[in-house]
Scaffold this active site. Structure first.
Site, mmCIF file in Angstrom:
data_model
loop_
_atom_site.group_PDB
_atom_site.id
_atom_site.type_symbol
_atom_site.label_atom_id
_atom_site.label_comp_id
_atom_site.label_asym_id
_atom_site.label_seq_id
_atom_site.Cartn_x
_atom_site.Cartn_y
_atom_site.Cartn_z
ATOM 1 C CD GLU A 1 -9.656 61.461 -23.186
ATOM 2 O OE1 GLU A 1 -9.351 62.767 -22.805
ATOM 3 O OE2 GLU A 1 -10.472 60.971 -22.716
ATOM 4 C CE LYS B 1 -12.855 56.280 -12.825
ATOM 5 N NZ LYS B 1 -13.017 56.775 -14.684
ATOM 6 C CE LYS C 1 -7.912 58.724 -20.536
ATOM 7 N NZ LYS C 1 -8.883 59.366 -20.911
ATOM 8 C CB CYS D 1 -8.577 56.693 0.679
ATOM 9 S SG CYS D 1 -7.154 57.255 0.369
ATOM 10 C CG HIS E 1 2.496 79.739 -34.022
ATOM 11 N ND1 HIS E 1 2.832 81.130 -35.367
ATOM 12 C CD2 HIS E 1 1.129 79.806 -35.106
ATOM 13 C CE1 HIS E 1 2.069 81.521 -35.450
ATOM 14 N NE2 HIS E 1 0.685 80.543 -36.145
ATOM 15 C CG ASN F 1 -11.921 57.685 2.089
ATOM 16 O OD1 ASN F 1 -10.590 57.120 2.344
ATOM 17 N ND2 ASN F 1 -12.150 57.174 1.278
HETATM 18 C C1 AGP Z 1 -9.419 60.330 -17.192
HETATM 19 O O1 AGP Z 1 -8.902 59.786 -17.891
HETATM 20 C C2 AGP Z 1 -8.985 60.826 -16.149
HETATM 21 N N1 AGP Z 1 -7.941 60.239 -15.741
HETATM 22 C C3 AGP Z 1 -8.674 62.135 -15.194
HETATM 23 O O2 AGP Z 1 -8.055 63.429 -16.298
HETATM 24 C C4 AGP Z 1 -10.867 62.504 -15.076
HETATM 25 O O3 AGP Z 1 -11.322 62.617 -16.136
HETATM 26 C C5 AGP Z 1 -10.464 63.680 -14.015
HETATM 27 O O4 AGP Z 1 -9.450 63.643 -12.819
HETATM 28 C C6 AGP Z 1 -12.042 64.433 -14.414
HETATM 29 O O5 AGP Z 1 -12.475 63.358 -13.054
HETATM 30 P P1 AGP Z 1 -14.201 63.421 -13.279
HETATM 31 O O6 AGP Z 1 -14.881 63.074 -14.484
HETATM 32 O O7 AGP Z 1 -14.261 62.308 -12.237
HETATM 33 O O8 AGP Z 1 -14.743 64.906 -12.390
#
Ligand code: AGP
Length: 609
Positions: A482, A604, A486, A2, A505, A102
């Site tokens: 990673e 985010k 993504k 939020c 395995h 929030n």
């Molecule tokens: C990354 O692409 C993700 N959206 C997510 O895994 C993120 O890295 C994770 O939530 C950690 O966030 P932060 O680095 O703000 O702690």
């Protein structure tokens, strides 16, 4: 998650609030709303909508919302479904109190039950109880009413409140969910992060937990829960509006991928010492004697930051010879972690607001470890709660999928490992090799970005596949993780990541001509081992995409498709090798018509558990 924005001043509030909400879109949300207080007519108007800000803006065209005081919100549903009734702002019975919030009010059920005898509830949210509590306590002083109301509340909040009968006032309170006040010329902004105010001011006050701020036209007064005044510094932030724009790129994510060669220089600047072959990160706040006594390092993080931390583990063990563990924050906090005063714990985070990481760090601190932060967002909770640490200087990262923060986190972790290593077993010559590799890294990242058009063509070719397997070994295993994350996050294609040696395995059973593999085969000490794993894939006829070192013609013969990247020192390979995987996920998502910057279900910064 939020987002909050509020304004009090001389300008019309509505355009500022809507623009602010758009700046907060990157956090992820499913509904939005705005309320404006018209002091002349003593009315509050509220409009809410399910879906995007554009839907809200469309609805607002049919309304007149004059007024220079207002609050607004983007909601990511937790308590109650995605409906207009559940969208913020929420009001009390008469519509005098308007609230955006929030966080989570944990005891809202008890409170709601108690209040329901005299108050009429209109939503399923936890937030609405706050509006009714303030209504119950309001005797003409909004700040006091908020303070009183909050004594009943258990949970977390970033809270912003207006009252029709206190028309030139906004009250904001923070506990566990960030709030920032922007200081303008006889005007104030309040928001869950700095992005909505960057267009107007770079002077900010970060509220701390337990603080309540009263904003009027002429001043901001901050008190604690006992109503004692607190003097706070106004800080200057160096992010500006330009850094938060797409600058001609189709998406924030693409812009942020292309930012990487520039922002890595910001992470390295002033921290490398060529002659001594070391790095110096002043924020560590430890004497050499204390550094010598460190017996164990724990890196705590979530998601992408945890994969950056995995690279950090290799670096700490290889350069500093200190046993290093990675802990996913949500696991660490509910185990009984063994920590002693010789343990150094780093929180690794882009946002510095991830709830699990913060809670894990608090636990580590309680148990006596040195606790430091490696963070991007200036003034974030992690930066403020740790006893030292380092900003990674990646600039605002607004796409939900983290890219430039990942590479800058890795750079800072390797610099820390070097700094520790040079106090024990790393020679000047070895240290200088690392420093020199860092000095060339930006230019090599630029070269890796030149693969973008070729990567797009590969994405075209593979867009119909439903599954991918990502493989890497050693320091490239986190790169595979990673790359896979993504792909999942933004294209919604199922993918898994494994260390190359783990294939036989189990996961090898998945392979078939319908299950492509993306493997990292760059020239390093595990090249031959990884090559053997790749032969096993070829034997199962799975389509194969390789990330290989420029000039490795053997790789071309091995795979269906190859993306060539510049060679660098092995320790720094993840910084280069991740770039084509970021691009692969990006192009795939675009080709599939996905919402690249705001993927479904994701936020985010994950500020709730
Ligand atoms: C990354 O692409 C993700 N959206 C997510 O895994 C993120 O890295 C994770 O939530 C950690 O966030 P932060 O680095 O703000 O702690």
């Amino acid at each position: 998650m939020c987002g909050i924005v509020g304004y009090i001043g001389k300008k019309e509030a509505l355009p500022i609030l809507i623009k602010g909400l758009r700046r907060l879109e990157y956090r992820g949300y499913d509904s939005a709303g705005v309320a404006v207080l018209d002091a002349d007519n003593v009315t509050v108007k509220r409009v809410r909508a399910v879906g995007k800000i554009d839907t809200l803006a469309e609805k607002l065209k049919a309304e007149t919302m004059a007024g220079t005081v207002g609050i607004a919100h983007t909601r990511w549903a937790t308590h109650g479904g995605v409906t207009e009734d559940n969208a913020h702002p929420h009001t009390d019975c008469s519509g005098a109190v308007t609230v955006v919030h929030n966080g989570i009010i944990e005891n809202y059920r008890e409170l709601k039950k108690r209040l329901s005898t005299k108050h009429v509830f209109k939503s399923e949210t936890d937030t609405e109880v706050i509006a009714h509590l303030i209504e119950a306590h309001y005797k003409g002083d909004l700040r006091l009413a908020v303070e009183m109301a909050l004594t009943h509340v258990q949970g977390t909040y970033g809270l912003v409140v207006m009252h029709r009968d206190s028309p030139r006032k906004i009250v904001a309170a923070r506990l566990g969910s960030p709030l920032v006040i922007g200081v303008g010329d006889k005007e104030y902004y309040v928001a869950s992060d700095t992005s909505p105010m960057l267009a107007y001011t770079q002077q900010v006050i970060f509220l701390d937990d337990g603080e309540i701020a009263e904003l009027t036209d002429s001043e901001v007064k901050i008190v604690n829960h006992h109503d004692q005044k607190i003097d706070k510094h106004t800080e200057q932030i160096d992010w500006d509006e330009a850094a938060a724009q797409t600058n001609g790129f189709a998406h924030f994510m693409l812009k942020e991928i292309f930012d990487q060669p520039t922002v890595i220089k910001d992470a390295l600047r002033g921290r490398l010492q060529v002659e001594e072959g070391t790095a110096h990160l002043g924020g560590l706040n430890m004497t050499e004697e204390q550094m010598h006594k460190v017996r164990r390092v724990i890196l705590i993080a979530c998601g992408t930051a945890s994969y950056a931390a995995m690279v950090g583990k290799y670096a700490f063990e290889r350069l500093a010879g200190i046993p290093t563990e990675i802990d996913v924050a949500s696991e660490f906090r509910y185990r009984d972690p063994i920590i002693d005063p010789h343990t150094l714990v780093f929180g690794v985070s882009q946002s510095g607001e991830t709830a699990d990481t913060l809670a894990a760090l608090r636990e580590a601190k309680r148990k006596g470890a040195y606790v430091r932060g490696i963070v991007n967002v200036v003034g974030s909770t992690m930066a403020r709660e740790t006893d030292g640490g380092t900003y990674i200087h990646a600039g605002p990262e607004l796409a939900v999928a983290s890219t430039k923060a990942y590479t800058n986190l890795i750079a800072v972790l390797i610099m820390y490992a070097l700094q520790f290593g040079r106090t024990n077993r790393v020679t000047v010559a070895t240290g200088q090799r690392v420093v020199n590799a860092f000095l060339e890294i930006s230019e090599k990242m630029t070269r890796a970005l030149k693969t973008s058009a070729a990567v797009r063509q590969i994405a075209e070719k593979y867009r119909g596949y439903k599954n991918f397997l990502f493989l890497g070994r050693g320091i490239n295993y986190p790169v595979a993780l990673e790359g896979s994350l993504k792909m999942k996050e933004i294209s919604y294609i199922h993918s898994e990541a494994y260390p190359g040696g783990e294939m036989k395995h189990g996961p090898i059973a998945l392979l078939s001509p319908e299950f492509p593999v993306v493997a990292i085969l760059t020239k390093n000490q595990l090249y031959d081992k990884m090559r053997s794993n790749i032969e096993e894939i070829r034997a199962r006829k799975a389509p194969l995409i390789l990330i290989a070192t420029e000039g490795d013609e053997d790789a071309r013969a091995l795979a269906d498709d190859v993306i060539f990247v510049p060679q660098t020192m092995e320790l720094l390979e993840p910084i280069i090798n991740t770039i084509p995987l970021q691009l692969f996920a990006y192009h795939m998502a675009v080709l599939l018509g996905k919402d690249v910057d705001r993927p479904r279900n994701l936020a985010k910064s994950v500020t709730v558990e």
